[in-house]
Design a protein around this motif. Structure first.
Motif, mmCIF file in Angstrom:
data_model
loop_
_atom_site.group_PDB
_atom_site.id
_atom_site.type_symbol
_atom_site.label_atom_id
_atom_site.label_comp_id
_atom_site.label_asym_id
_atom_site.label_seq_id
_atom_site.Cartn_x
_atom_site.Cartn_y
_atom_site.Cartn_z
ATOM 1 N N TYR A 219 0.940 -1.353 0.014
ATOM 2 C CA TYR A 219 0.027 -0.125 -0.128
ATOM 3 C C TYR A 219 0.948 1.325 0.016
ATOM 4 O O TYR A 219 1.835 1.088 0.442
ATOM 5 C CB TYR A 219 -1.021 0.154 1.224
ATOM 6 N N TYR A 220 0.495 2.159 -0.843
ATOM 7 C CA TYR A 220 1.139 3.308 -0.690
ATOM 8 C C TYR A 220 -0.022 4.771 -0.145
ATOM 9 O O TYR A 220 -1.153 4.750 -0.518
ATOM 10 C CB TYR A 220 1.477 3.991 -2.090
ATOM 11 N N ILE A 221 0.480 5.367 0.607
ATOM 12 C CA ILE A 221 -0.145 6.227 1.367
ATOM 13 C C ILE A 221 0.145 7.675 1.306
ATOM 14 O O ILE A 221 1.460 7.908 1.594
ATOM 15 C CB ILE A 221 -0.393 5.664 2.983
ATOM 16 N N GLY A 222 -0.826 8.738 1.126
ATOM 17 C CA GLY A 222 -0.576 10.130 1.520
ATOM 18 C C GLY A 222 -1.383 10.708 2.414
ATOM 19 O O GLY A 222 -2.541 10.558 2.555
ATOM 20 N N CYS A 223 -0.819 11.453 3.237
ATOM 21 C CA CYS A 223 -1.445 11.966 4.477
ATOM 22 C C CYS A 223 -1.242 13.563 4.589
ATOM 23 O O CYS A 223 0.211 13.552 4.761
ATOM 24 C CB CYS A 223 -1.561 11.003 5.568
ATOM 25 N N ALA A 224 -1.838 14.356 5.180
ATOM 26 C CA ALA A 224 -1.370 15.733 5.455
ATOM 27 C C ALA A 224 -0.871 15.772 6.758
ATOM 28 O O ALA A 224 -0.165 16.756 7.254
ATOM 29 C CB ALA A 224 -2.937 16.457 5.683
ATOM 30 N N TYR A 225 -0.925 14.577 7.473
ATOM 31 C CA TYR A 225 -0.404 14.654 8.674
ATOM 32 C C TYR A 225 0.756 13.582 9.098
ATOM 33 O O TYR A 225 0.403 12.338 8.466
ATOM 34 C CB TYR A 225 -1.496 14.324 10.210
ATOM 35 N N ALA A 226 1.608 13.544 9.969
ATOM 36 C CA ALA A 226 2.601 12.391 10.208
ATOM 37 C C ALA A 226 1.802 11.198 10.866
ATOM 38 O O ALA A 226 0.891 11.519 11.431
ATOM 39 C CB ALA A 226 3.756 12.893 11.347
ATOM 40 N N CYS A 227 2.205 9.982 10.454
ATOM 41 C CA CYS A 227 1.451 8.762 10.929
ATOM 42 C C CYS A 227 2.411 7.760 11.741
ATOM 43 O O CYS A 227 3.355 7.652 11.401
ATOM 44 C CB CYS A 227 0.824 8.057 9.475
ATOM 45 N N GLY A 228 1.908 7.049 12.504
ATOM 46 C CA GLY A 228 2.709 6.266 13.374
ATOM 47 C C GLY A 228 2.430 4.963 13.599
ATOM 48 O O GLY A 228 2.779 4.017 14.363
ATOM 49 N N ALA A 229 1.359 4.327 12.431
ATOM 50 C CA ALA A 229 1.004 2.965 12.624
ATOM 51 C C ALA A 229 2.054 2.021 12.327
ATOM 52 O O ALA A 229 3.196 2.197 11.686
ATOM 53 C CB ALA A 229 -0.177 2.752 11.502
ATOM 54 N N GLU A 230 1.816 0.904 13.044
ATOM 55 C CA GLU A 230 2.748 -0.208 12.647
ATOM 56 C C GLU A 230 3.195 -0.392 11.351
ATOM 57 O O GLU A 230 2.313 -0.818 10.703
ATOM 58 C CB GLU A 230 2.354 -1.562 13.842
ATOM 59 N N GLY A 231 4.577 -0.760 11.187
ATOM 60 C CA GLY A 231 4.922 -1.156 9.751
ATOM 61 C C GLY A 231 4.947 -0.151 8.694
ATOM 62 O O GLY A 231 5.282 -0.315 7.495
ATOM 63 N N LEU A 232 4.551 1.059 8.820
ATOM 64 C CA LEU A 232 4.723 2.396 7.896
ATOM 65 C C LEU A 232 6.102 2.585 7.757
ATOM 66 O O LEU A 232 6.841 2.843 8.762
ATOM 67 C CB LEU A 232 3.844 3.568 8.394
ATOM 68 N N GLU A 233 6.480 2.748 6.523
ATOM 69 C CA GLU A 233 7.732 3.423 6.363
ATOM 70 C C GLU A 233 7.600 4.629 5.449
ATOM 71 O O GLU A 233 7.141 4.737 4.260
ATOM 72 C CB GLU A 233 8.678 2.261 5.427
ATOM 73 N N GLU A 234 8.288 5.578 5.945
ATOM 74 C CA GLU A 234 7.940 6.940 5.106
ATOM 75 C C GLU A 234 8.934 7.032 3.864
ATOM 76 O O GLU A 234 9.876 6.371 3.710
ATOM 77 C CB GLU A 234 8.531 8.210 6.042
ATOM 78 N N ILE A 235 8.180 7.327 2.605
ATOM 79 C CA ILE A 235 8.769 7.701 1.487
ATOM 80 C C ILE A 235 8.727 8.827 0.955
ATOM 81 O O ILE A 235 8.297 9.737 1.306
ATOM 82 C CB ILE A 235 8.216 6.345 0.444
ATOM 83 N N THR A 236 9.380 9.184 -0.352
ATOM 84 C CA THR A 236 9.472 10.380 -0.957
ATOM 85 C C THR A 236 8.076 10.635 -1.555
ATOM 86 O O THR A 236 7.534 9.580 -2.116
ATOM 87 C CB THR A 236 10.674 10.843 -1.587
ATOM 88 N N PRO A 237 7.861 11.872 -2.203
ATOM 89 C CA PRO A 237 6.906 12.286 -2.831
ATOM 90 C C PRO A 237 6.949 11.890 -4.193
ATOM 91 O O PRO A 237 5.866 11.206 -5.115
ATOM 92 C CB PRO A 237 6.582 13.652 -2.977
ATOM 93 N N GLN A 238 8.321 11.592 -4.823
ATOM 94 C CA GLN A 238 8.590 10.897 -6.151
ATOM 95 C C GLN A 238 8.163 9.493 -6.231
ATOM 96 O O GLN A 238 7.789 9.134 -7.149
ATOM 97 C CB GLN A 238 9.966 11.224 -6.299
ATOM 98 N N ILE A 239 8.540 8.808 -4.993
ATOM 99 C CA ILE A 239 8.426 7.444 -5.189
ATOM 100 C C ILE A 239 6.972 7.241 -4.995
ATOM 101 O O ILE A 239 6.283 6.115 -5.696
ATOM 102 C CB ILE A 239 9.219 6.765 -3.820
ATOM 103 N N TYR A 240 6.081 7.674 -4.116
ATOM 104 C CA TYR A 240 4.595 7.864 -4.194
ATOM 105 C C TYR A 240 4.135 8.014 -5.601
ATOM 106 O O TYR A 240 3.144 6.985 -6.074
ATOM 107 C CB TYR A 240 4.131 8.620 -3.325
ATOM 108 N N LYS A 241 4.284 9.178 -6.253
ATOM 109 C CA LYS A 241 3.953 9.371 -7.443
ATOM 110 C C LYS A 241 4.308 8.302 -8.516
ATOM 111 O O LYS A 241 3.481 8.041 -9.369
ATOM 112 C CB LYS A 241 4.515 10.766 -8.129
#
Length: 256
Positions: A219-241
């Protein structure tokens, strides 16, 4: 086919982007949420078909599901005893049931107490809440209250003799349509914020909707706020797009 409400997104620089495996705890919660969204949209589609509408406009209060208003086939004769004009969207007239819903609360003795619906009254049993106040002697007391919705004609409808309409067949049809509209299942933005572990600021939330899609086993996720759910890995906007574009391309290829 239906118009979509516009989902407002924060500027790319202000959003946070994440990925998470579909088989992870958070990924499975997202899958359940996604399936719930699909069921909500299917229920809205079924509502339109039941009442002869061709399109509907999603209720912007919710993440998915709900019907704000409906439109009928071009040239269709709409009975204004059953439907009233609501708004024009893209040069097309949209309608809502021709009745008014009056909301109030009633006290109930317990959470198990059964209030019976009638053709012009509906009780929201899943929304019982406790309220606190002061008794006649000044002591603090708590009460259980339940939302009640009463329905009546819109715009003071009258019969052929000029008398107020009390319970005509057309009015009953309008009320049934409104009751079913209000009972449609929905999912909320707060639900997805909760499962993402979004760190929400105090005060009013921004008018921005989280977005997510699945590609392969991720799953790829975009959110206006920082998220801390288990297993989430932050990525760049470029990777998301990049993955969003690839997912759209792969979906088109599968459709050919």
């Amino acid at each position: 086919m239906k118009p979509k409400t516009k989902k407002i997104e924060a500027p790319v620089a202000e959003r946070k982007y994440y990925k998470v495996l579909v088989d992870s705890k958070t990924g499975k919660a997202l899958t359940r949420f996604w399936h719930a969204c699909q069921k909500c949209e299917e229920a809205a589609e079924d509502y339109c078909k039941k009442f002869g509408a061709k399109y509907y406009y999603e209720d912007p209060k919710y993440f998915a599901g709900g019907v704000a208003c409906v439109a009928f086939e071009a040239g269709a004769k709409v009975d204004e005893r059953e439907w009233r004009r609501f708004m024009v969207i893209d040069d097309e007239q949209y309608w809502v049931p021709a009745c008014e819903a009056v909301r109030e609360t009633v006290e109930v003795p317990s959470r198990e107490y059964q209030m019976k619906d009638s053709w012009d009254t509906m009780y929201l049993r899943d929304h019982i809440r406790e309220v606190r106040g002061r008794g006649a002697d000044g002591s603090e007391v708590s009460r259980l209250v339940m939302p009640k919705i009463s329905f009546r004609t819109a715009d003071g409808q009258k019969d052929a003799c000029g008398r107020p309409v009390v319970a005509s067949r057309k009015m009953r049809r309008a009320i049934i349509a409104e009751q079913k509209r209000l009972r449609l299942p929905v999912t909320t933005v707060q639900q997805i914020y909760g499962l993402l572990g979004a760190r929400l600021p105090e005060g009013r939330l921004a008018d921005q909707t989280p977005t997510f899609f699945v590609r392969s086993a991720t799953y790829y996720i975009g959110c206006a706020y920082a998220c801390g759910a288990e297993g989430l890995e932050e990525i760049t906007p470029q990777i998301y797009k990049m993955n969003a574009d690839l997912a759209e391309y792969e979906a088109r290829q599968q459709g050919n």
